[in-house]
Design an enzyme around this catalytic site. Structure first.
Site, PDB file in Angstrom:
ATOM      1  N   GLY A 243      56.648 -85.885  51.986  1.00  0.00           N
ATOM      2  CA  GLY A 243      56.530 -85.182  50.391  1.00  0.00           C
ATOM      3  C   GLY A 243      55.799 -84.873  50.630  1.00  0.00           C
ATOM      4  O   GLY A 243      55.575 -83.272  49.163  1.00  0.00           O
ATOM      5  N   THR A 244      54.624 -84.748  51.349  1.00  0.00           N
ATOM      6  CA  THR A 244      53.162 -83.371  50.828  1.00  0.00           C
ATOM      7  C   THR A 244      53.494 -81.491  51.363  1.00  0.00           C
ATOM      8  O   THR A 244      52.936 -81.092  49.963  1.00  0.00           O
ATOM      9  CB  THR A 244      52.045 -84.084  52.238  1.00  0.00           C
ATOM     10  OG1 THR A 244      51.596 -85.502  52.068  1.00  0.00           O
ATOM     11  CG2 THR A 244      51.042 -83.598  51.840  1.00  0.00           C
TER      12      THR A 244
ATOM     13  N   ASN B  40      52.527 -94.709  43.817  1.00  0.00           N
ATOM     14  CA  ASN B  40      52.688 -95.010  44.420  1.00  0.00           C
ATOM     15  C   ASN B  40      51.575 -96.460  44.502  1.00  0.00           C
ATOM     16  O   ASN B  40      51.897 -97.353  45.013  1.00  0.00           O
ATOM     17  CB  ASN B  40      52.130 -94.412  45.795  1.00  0.00           C
ATOM     18  CG  ASN B  40      51.154 -93.404  45.523  1.00  0.00           C
ATOM     19  OD1 ASN B  40      50.912 -92.558  43.838  1.00  0.00           O
ATOM     20  ND2 ASN B  40      49.863 -93.667  46.045  1.00  0.00           N
TER      21      ASN B  40
ATOM     22  N   GLN C 129      58.396 -92.286  45.198  1.00  0.00           N
ATOM     23  CA  GLN C 129      58.031 -93.799  45.442  1.00  0.00           C
ATOM     24  C   GLN C 129      59.551 -94.041  44.859  1.00  0.00           C
ATOM     25  O   GLN C 129      60.018 -95.081  44.433  1.00  0.00           O
ATOM     26  CB  GLN C 129      57.473 -93.959  44.332  1.00  0.00           C
ATOM     27  CG  GLN C 129      55.447 -93.767  45.319  1.00  0.00           C
ATOM     28  CD  GLN C 129      56.365 -94.847  46.565  1.00  0.00           C
ATOM     29  OE1 GLN C 129      56.488 -95.806  46.561  1.00  0.00           O
ATOM     30  NE2 GLN C 129      55.133 -94.391  47.280  1.00  0.00           N
TER      31      GLN C 129
ATOM     32  N   SER D  91      61.270 -88.428  49.940  1.00  0.00           N
ATOM     33  CA  SER D  91      60.087 -88.156  51.676  1.00  0.00           C
ATOM     34  C   SER D  91      61.148 -89.189  52.589  1.00  0.00           C
ATOM     35  O   SER D  91      61.230 -90.344  51.629  1.00  0.00           O
ATOM     36  CB  SER D  91      58.668 -88.263  51.425  1.00  0.00           C
ATOM     37  OG  SER D  91      58.466 -89.156  53.235  1.00  0.00           O
TER      38      SER D  91
ATOM     39  N   THR E 278      61.781 -73.614  63.408  1.00  0.00           N
ATOM     40  CA  THR E 278      62.722 -74.253  63.531  1.00  0.00           C
ATOM     41  C   THR E 278      63.271 -76.342  62.757  1.00  0.00           C
ATOM     42  O   THR E 278      62.351 -76.718  62.845  1.00  0.00           O
ATOM     43  CB  THR E 278      62.111 -75.012  65.182  1.00  0.00           C
ATOM     44  OG1 THR E 278      62.175 -73.768  65.896  1.00  0.00           O
ATOM     45  CG2 THR E 278      63.256 -75.602  66.484  1.00  0.00           C
TER      46      THR E 278
ATOM     47  N   CYS F 211      45.474 -92.993  51.863  1.00  0.00           N
ATOM     48  CA  CYS F 211      44.473 -92.828  51.465  1.00  0.00           C
ATOM     49  C   CYS F 211      43.021 -92.753  51.647  1.00  0.00           C
ATOM     50  O   CYS F 211      42.461 -92.091  51.927  1.00  0.00           O
ATOM     51  CB  CYS F 211      45.426 -90.927  51.120  1.00  0.00           C
ATOM     52  SG  CYS F 211      47.063 -91.264  50.907  1.00  0.00           S
TER      53      CYS F 211
END
Ligand code: PLP
Length: 389
Positions: free
Chosen positions: A73-74, A153, A181, A201, A239, A327
């Site tokens: 997600g980030t 979130n 979310q 994500s 990769t 966070c």
């Protein structure tokens, strides 16, 4: 999951579904090849990656060519916002977002503001719904991007994305939504929402950590974010995280099939928890929108006690919840989301977030309802503020 632990922090991360892990396993050893090589195990891997891309596309009603794999997600949020900003730097430098975005969005905007971009932060009402009129009025000729999350979130409030996307479109402005979310929890159709870019994500819906995707609508002008090899049509080097991507694909497939059933079950548990807490603990505030809210999320403020103290006491009972976003915990700042909905800082410090998921059982809820009122009573007895009442 280990016996007796009660995990209610699914908005922070979810355990990997065993069926997801099962399909990932092979790709660590027998099928370890680099998909960019030409021998057989590599070619096989490339095929499987394309199948995974198809599954992601199907879950969000997109075309496979519009899906690019990322590290989560980030990265998707960073790519969306910086990618549009850099690609359109000659058109304008103004971005509109909201006060309650995830830090992946807020800190990306903060960075851009240091290098010449102008950011407008739309306020929200007491339920956490963004002020759509404010967004409309903030648009100017330099505006190149509007980015508003689908669901928050911390408090679970779901935003009027279709309405905002329409405004963006009418003004020829790109629209990105952080859907981390919502994808895998509720139906997300990029076509219905009318968005140009979304982030998702895997680890938020029973997939592995460190892998996600970005949807970029065909024709969108966006700069490459991770420069490197020719992977992902040269748009995202590095990769392939083959096991991760295979796992993400499987998580999407499972979500598409089982999401609806799960939602009913989880909503029942969350509602029972909410009702039980309201009935058994006085002086509680429920945060977020009463209806337009993620069915698994319960964010509340317990007046006159610290959320952190409640968490430690819950932890002692092997009940895992959160005081807001993962966070922000660890810092003493109250949550930016709670402040934005108008909760005074001293009350915001007493916030707790329970976010439930498919492995929760009714007895988990019963246990929390048994334990939590006692913890709150004990802590309030020690609180000078409670005394003075
Ligand atoms: C978890 C989360 C992110 C970050 O996703 P990662 O895959 O952990 O990087 C971004 N936005 C929201 C709304 C989230 O909940």
């Amino acid at each position: 999951m280990e016996n007796k632990t009660i995990y209610m922090d699914y908005n922070a991360t979810t355990p990997t579904d065993p069926r997801v892990l099962e399909v990932m396993k092979d790709y660590f050893f027998e099928k370890f090849g680099n998909p960019s090589s030409i021998y057989e195990i590599a070619r096989e891997n490339k095929k499987e990656i394309e199948k995974a891309r198809q599954k992601v596309a199907e879950l969000i009603d997109a075309e496979p060519e519009e899906i690019f794999f990322t590290s989560g997600g980030t990265e998707s949020d960073n790519w969306a916002i910086k990618g549009i900003s850099f690609a359109l730097k000659n058109k304008g430098n103004h971005i509109i977002t909201s006060q309650i975005e995830h830090h992946a969005v807020l800190n990306t905007c903060k960075f851009l503001s240091k290098i010449g971009y102008e950011i407008t932060y739309a306020p929200v009402d007491k339920y956490g719904v963004v002020d759509v009129d404010f967004i409309r009025k903030s648009i100017k000729k330099e505006t190149i991007l509007i980015t508003i999350m689908h669901a928050n979130n911390e408090i679970g409030t779901i935003q009027p994305i279709e309405e905002i996307a329409k405004i963006a479109k009418e003004n020829g402005i790109y629209f990105h939504s952080d859907c981390v979310q919502t994808v895998g929890k509720i139906p997300v159709s990029v076509k219905k929402l009318g968005v140009d870019i979304i982030s998702l994500s895997a680890h938020k819906f029973y997939g592995p950590k460190g892998v996600g995707a970005i949807y970029i609508k065909k024709g969108t002008k966006i700069e490459t974010f991770i420069h490197g090899g020719e992977q992902e049509k040269g748009k995202r080097g590095g990769t392939y995280n083959v096991p991760g991507i295979i796992g993400l694909g499987k998580a999407c497939e499972i979500a598409k099939e089982e999401m609806e059933e799960e939602a009913k079950k989880v909503k029942y548990l969350r509602d029972k928890l909410e009702k039980g807490i309201m009935e058994n603990i006085p002086e509680i505030i429920i945060n977020g929108h009463p209806e337009n809210r993620l069915y698994n999320t319960l964010n509340l403020c317990v007046k006159y006690v610290e959320g952190e103290s409640i968490l430690l006491n819950l932890d002692f009972e092997k009940i895992y919840a959160s005081s807001g976003s993962a966070c922000t915990s660890g810092s003493l700042e109250p949550s930016h989301v709670l402040l934005a909905i108008g909760i005074p800082p001293e009350i915001a410090h007493g916030s707790l977030r329970f976010s439930l998921g498919k492995y929760n059982k009714e007895e988990d809820v019963d246990k929390v309802l048994d334990v939590l009122p006692k913890i709150v009573e004990k802590l309030r007895k020690m609180s000078p503020f409670w005394e003075k009442k």
